[in-house]
Design a protein around this motif. Structure first.
Motif, PDB file in Angstrom:
ATOM      1  N   GLU A  48      40.761  56.321 -40.856  1.00  0.00           N
ATOM      2  CA  GLU A  48      40.675  57.495 -41.736  1.00  0.00           C
ATOM      3  C   GLU A  48      39.732  58.539 -41.142  1.00  0.00           C
ATOM      4  O   GLU A  48      38.638  58.210 -40.673  1.00  0.00           O
ATOM      5  CB  GLU A  48      40.186  57.084 -43.123  1.00  0.00           C
ATOM      6  CG  GLU A  48      40.096  58.243 -44.103  1.00  0.00           C
ATOM      7  CD  GLU A  48      39.668  57.801 -45.490  1.00  0.00           C
ATOM      8  OE1 GLU A  48      39.164  58.656 -46.253  1.00  0.00           O
ATOM      9  OE2 GLU A  48      39.825  56.600 -45.814  1.00  0.00           O
ATOM     10  N   LEU A  49      40.148  59.800 -41.167  1.00  0.00           N
ATOM     11  CA  LEU A  49      39.315  60.884 -40.665  1.00  0.00           C
ATOM     12  C   LEU A  49      38.164  61.147 -41.634  1.00  0.00           C
ATOM     13  O   LEU A  49      38.350  61.103 -42.859  1.00  0.00           O
ATOM     14  CB  LEU A  49      40.143  62.160 -40.495  1.00  0.00           C
ATOM     15  CG  LEU A  49      41.380  62.061 -39.589  1.00  0.00           C
ATOM     16  CD1 LEU A  49      42.012  63.436 -39.407  1.00  0.00           C
ATOM     17  CD2 LEU A  49      41.028  61.464 -38.235  1.00  0.00           C
ATOM     18  N   THR A  50      36.979  61.403 -41.072  1.00  0.00           N
ATOM     19  CA  THR A  50      35.804  61.567 -41.922  1.00  0.00           C
ATOM     20  C   THR A  50      35.199  62.970 -41.759  1.00  0.00           C
ATOM     21  O   THR A  50      35.654  63.917 -42.351  1.00  0.00           O
ATOM     22  CB  THR A  50      34.761  60.482 -41.608  1.00  0.00           C
ATOM     23  OG1 THR A  50      34.416  60.540 -40.200  1.00  0.00           O
ATOM     24  CG2 THR A  50      35.303  59.095 -41.919  1.00  0.00           C
ATOM     25  N   HIS A  51      34.177  63.108 -40.916  1.00  0.00           N
ATOM     26  CA  HIS A  51      33.455  64.366 -40.751  1.00  0.00           C
ATOM     27  C   HIS A  51      33.994  65.140 -39.540  1.00  0.00           C
ATOM     28  O   HIS A  51      34.573  64.561 -38.629  1.00  0.00           O
ATOM     29  CB  HIS A  51      31.966  64.093 -40.571  1.00  0.00           C
ATOM     30  CG  HIS A  51      31.428  63.085 -41.540  1.00  0.00           C
ATOM     31  ND1 HIS A  51      31.303  63.351 -42.882  1.00  0.00           N
ATOM     32  CD2 HIS A  51      31.007  61.801 -41.367  1.00  0.00           C
ATOM     33  CE1 HIS A  51      30.807  62.290 -43.496  1.00  0.00           C
ATOM     34  NE2 HIS A  51      30.634  61.336 -42.599  1.00  0.00           N
ATOM     35  N   SER A  52      33.743  66.457 -39.538  1.00  0.00           N
ATOM     36  CA  SER A  52      34.235  67.302 -38.454  1.00  0.00           C
ATOM     37  C   SER A  52      33.113  68.157 -37.891  1.00  0.00           C
ATOM     38  O   SER A  52      32.214  68.581 -38.617  1.00  0.00           O
ATOM     39  CB  SER A  52      35.363  68.214 -38.949  1.00  0.00           C
ATOM     40  OG  SER A  52      36.418  67.462 -39.515  1.00  0.00           O
ATOM     41  N   VAL A  53      33.201  68.431 -36.574  1.00  0.00           N
ATOM     42  CA  VAL A  53      32.208  69.267 -35.907  1.00  0.00           C
ATOM     43  C   VAL A  53      32.902  70.148 -34.879  1.00  0.00           C
ATOM     44  O   VAL A  53      33.867  69.726 -34.235  1.00  0.00           O
ATOM     45  CB  VAL A  53      31.116  68.386 -35.248  1.00  0.00           C
ATOM     46  CG1 VAL A  53      31.719  67.501 -34.170  1.00  0.00           C
ATOM     47  CG2 VAL A  53      29.999  69.226 -34.663  1.00  0.00           C
ATOM     48  N   CYS A  54      32.427  71.386 -34.745  1.00  0.00           N
ATOM     49  CA  CYS A  54      32.964  72.309 -33.754  1.00  0.00           C
ATOM     50  C   CYS A  54      31.803  73.105 -33.169  1.00  0.00           C
ATOM     51  O   CYS A  54      31.017  73.699 -33.919  1.00  0.00           O
ATOM     52  CB  CYS A  54      33.992  73.247 -34.383  1.00  0.00           C
ATOM     53  SG  CYS A  54      34.880  74.274 -33.196  1.00  0.00           S
ATOM     54  N   ASN A  55      31.673  73.078 -31.849  1.00  0.00           N
ATOM     55  CA  ASN A  55      30.540  73.718 -31.183  1.00  0.00           C
ATOM     56  C   ASN A  55      29.212  73.247 -31.759  1.00  0.00           C
ATOM     57  O   ASN A  55      28.287  74.042 -32.007  1.00  0.00           O
ATOM     58  CB  ASN A  55      30.657  75.248 -31.283  1.00  0.00           C
ATOM     59  CG  ASN A  55      31.822  75.794 -30.489  1.00  0.00           C
ATOM     60  OD1 ASN A  55      32.099  75.336 -29.387  1.00  0.00           O
ATOM     61  ND2 ASN A  55      32.534  76.762 -31.054  1.00  0.00           N
ATOM     62  N   ASP A  56      29.139  71.921 -31.993  1.00  0.00           N
ATOM     63  CA  ASP A  56      27.933  71.254 -32.501  1.00  0.00           C
ATOM     64  C   ASP A  56      27.554  71.682 -33.915  1.00  0.00           C
ATOM     65  O   ASP A  56      26.426  71.427 -34.367  1.00  0.00           O
ATOM     66  CB  ASP A  56      26.743  71.489 -31.561  1.00  0.00           C
ATOM     67  CG  ASP A  56      26.936  70.831 -30.202  1.00  0.00           C
ATOM     68  OD1 ASP A  56      27.615  69.789 -30.155  1.00  0.00           O
ATOM     69  OD2 ASP A  56      26.421  71.357 -29.202  1.00  0.00           O
ATOM     70  N   GLY A  60      40.041  62.306 -44.924  1.00  0.00           N
ATOM     71  CA  GLY A  60      40.933  61.549 -45.795  1.00  0.00           C
ATOM     72  C   GLY A  60      42.287  61.233 -45.187  1.00  0.00           C
ATOM     73  O   GLY A  60      42.982  60.318 -45.649  1.00  0.00           O
ATOM     74  N   ARG A  61      42.691  61.942 -44.168  1.00  0.00           N
ATOM     75  CA  ARG A  61      43.954  61.642 -43.487  1.00  0.00           C
ATOM     76  C   ARG A  61      43.770  60.397 -42.629  1.00  0.00           C
ATOM     77  O   ARG A  61      42.703  60.163 -42.070  1.00  0.00           O
ATOM     78  CB  ARG A  61      44.405  62.812 -42.614  1.00  0.00           C
ATOM     79  CG  ARG A  61      44.597  64.126 -43.383  1.00  0.00           C
ATOM     80  CD  ARG A  61      44.847  65.283 -42.436  1.00  0.00           C
ATOM     81  NE  ARG A  61      44.815  66.574 -43.096  1.00  0.00           N
ATOM     82  CZ  ARG A  61      45.896  67.268 -43.469  1.00  0.00           C
ATOM     83  NH1 ARG A  61      47.103  66.769 -43.206  1.00  0.00           N
ATOM     84  NH2 ARG A  61      45.782  68.442 -44.069  1.00  0.00           N
ATOM     85  N   VAL A  62      44.811  59.602 -42.477  1.00  0.00           N
ATOM     86  CA  VAL A  62      44.727  58.337 -41.736  1.00  0.00           C
ATOM     87  C   VAL A  62      45.601  58.407 -40.486  1.00  0.00           C
ATOM     88  O   VAL A  62      46.804  58.686 -40.563  1.00  0.00           O
ATOM     89  CB  VAL A  62      45.169  57.137 -42.609  1.00  0.00           C
ATOM     90  CG1 VAL A  62      45.098  55.841 -41.808  1.00  0.00           C
ATOM     91  CG2 VAL A  62      44.283  57.040 -43.850  1.00  0.00           C
ATOM     92  N   LEU A  63      44.992  58.171 -39.340  1.00  0.00           N
ATOM     93  CA  LEU A  63      45.726  58.215 -38.072  1.00  0.00           C
ATOM     94  C   LEU A  63      46.782  57.120 -38.010  1.00  0.00           C
ATOM     95  O   LEU A  63      46.497  55.951 -38.339  1.00  0.00           O
ATOM     96  CB  LEU A  63      44.755  58.044 -36.902  1.00  0.00           C
ATOM     97  CG  LEU A  63      43.885  59.247 -36.551  1.00  0.00           C
ATOM     98  CD1 LEU A  63      42.749  58.825 -35.622  1.00  0.00           C
ATOM     99  CD2 LEU A  63      44.716  60.352 -35.910  1.00  0.00           C
ATOM    100  N   PRO A  64      47.997  57.432 -37.587  1.00  0.00           N
ATOM    101  CA  PRO A  64      49.032  56.400 -37.421  1.00  0.00           C
ATOM    102  C   PRO A  64      48.753  55.531 -36.201  1.00  0.00           C
ATOM    103  O   PRO A  64      48.005  55.927 -35.302  1.00  0.00           O
ATOM    104  CB  PRO A  64      50.318  57.222 -37.235  1.00  0.00           C
ATOM    105  CG  PRO A  64      49.858  58.548 -36.715  1.00  0.00           C
ATOM    106  CD  PRO A  64      48.494  58.787 -37.293  1.00  0.00           C
TER     107      PRO A  64
END
Length: 316
Positions: A207-215, A230-234
């Motif tokens: 499941e995808l959790t936190h996101s970061v871009c350019n630190d 909340g999305r789950v990788l296949p």
């Protein structure tokens, strides 16, 4: 400053010096580095271990061989040009299609919608051969590789290009993972140094959790405006087993494994890295040290990939 370092250590953050001194130097024999630094050698190794990778159309390893480029890529539905010994995404060109201009010359269309003439493409390949993008600055080889079909899971959450999944593997056990999503800033390439998005992944569920871009922490993709958590990788367990198998394949105890998801072929090994970066900790909002210590307590890398993956699940 000392108290800040102590705070990082208490939170299990792995720093650069510790990564090198306690994990890369002791667990990564120098003689195995060429197996992962040279992408052509990686492909040959993967073939021996039945690990699926993108198809290679051929290599250009001499300046005289540049004239054969057209022959190698003709009638291909897009292709990728990359240096065999490159790093951080430098020197990689992703060509989506080609067309013939009114003057009969071929134009190559990149995923960022810019175009190259055949002369410009050959000039780029010449730069690769000169070592312009190689890790050690020495002369290099150019690989012409299959352009993959992005998995439908990423259709609304990625900006062009092909996302990849980075898994840190220690003694055969996957310990942390993140998804890297291309952005407009990164030119459609899944490289954090060029502005791609890093998304933490729950190791047990995918499941995808936190996101970061350019630190910087973000809550949605800057270009698609889609939320990611909340999305789950296949194919998640298959991805982890493939990453675990790379330990047996490479002989490296501490490595980063990059895997892509193709719509038709599923998970494919893109490349391995003997010196994986530490940005994965920011994307997951947790340090690596606790996970690495779990593996040090297990002290059993003799089991197969599936067993190692499930043992890690039990320990988390």
């Amino acid at each position: 400053m000392i108290s800040l370092f102590k705070k990082f250590e208490e939170e299990g953050v792995l720093g650069i010096n510790r990564r090198i001194g306690e994990y890369i130097l002791p667990y990564n024999p120098r003689e195995y580095y060429p197996l992962v630094d040279d992408k052509w050698k990686t492909a040959e190794l993967a073939r021996q271990f039945n690990v699926p990778m993108p198809y290679h159309y051929g290599v250009v390893d001499t300046f005289g061989g540049i004239r054969k480029t057209r022959e190698l890529i003709q009638d291909r539905p897009g292709f990728v040009v990359k240096p065999a010994n490159g790093g951080m995404g430098n020197g990689i060109l992703v060509i989506a299609s080609e067309s013939e201009a009114t003057n009969g010359l071929i134009r190559y269309h990149k995923v960022d919608e810019r175009t190259l003439t055949e002369k410009e493409l050959n000039h780029h390949i010449s730069g690769i051969l000169s070592g312009l993008y190689s890790l050690d600055g020495n002369s290099d080889t150019c690989i012409l590789q299959e352009r993959l079909e992005c998995h439908s899971f990423f259709q609304e959450i990625s900006f062009r290009g092909i996302p990849d999944i980075r898994v840190i593997v220690f003694l055969g056990y996957p310990v942390m993972a993140m998804l890297r999503l291309p952005t407009k800033e990164s030119g459609g390439r899944a490289n954090l140094h060029q502005g791609a998005l890093g998304v933490g992944v729950d190791l047990r569920s995918g499941e995808l959790t936190h996101s970061v871009c350019n630190d910087k922490i973000v809550h949605f993709h800057p270009d698609t405006k889609q939320t990611l958590s909340g999305r789950v990788l296949p194919h998640w367990e298959t991805i982890l087993e493939m990453a675990s198998r790379c330990y047996d394949m490479s002989g490296l105890g501490y490595l980063g494994v990059d895997i892509v998801l193709d719509e038709t072929r599923g998970p494919l090994l893109l490349e391995m890295n003997a010196r994986p970066g530490l940005g994965i900790q920011i994307a997951n909002r947790m340090g690596l040290l606790d996970r690495l210590r779990i593996v040090e307590k297990i002290k059993n890398s003799a089991d197969g990939p599936k067993t190692r993956v499930h043992r890690m699940f039990q320990e988390l």
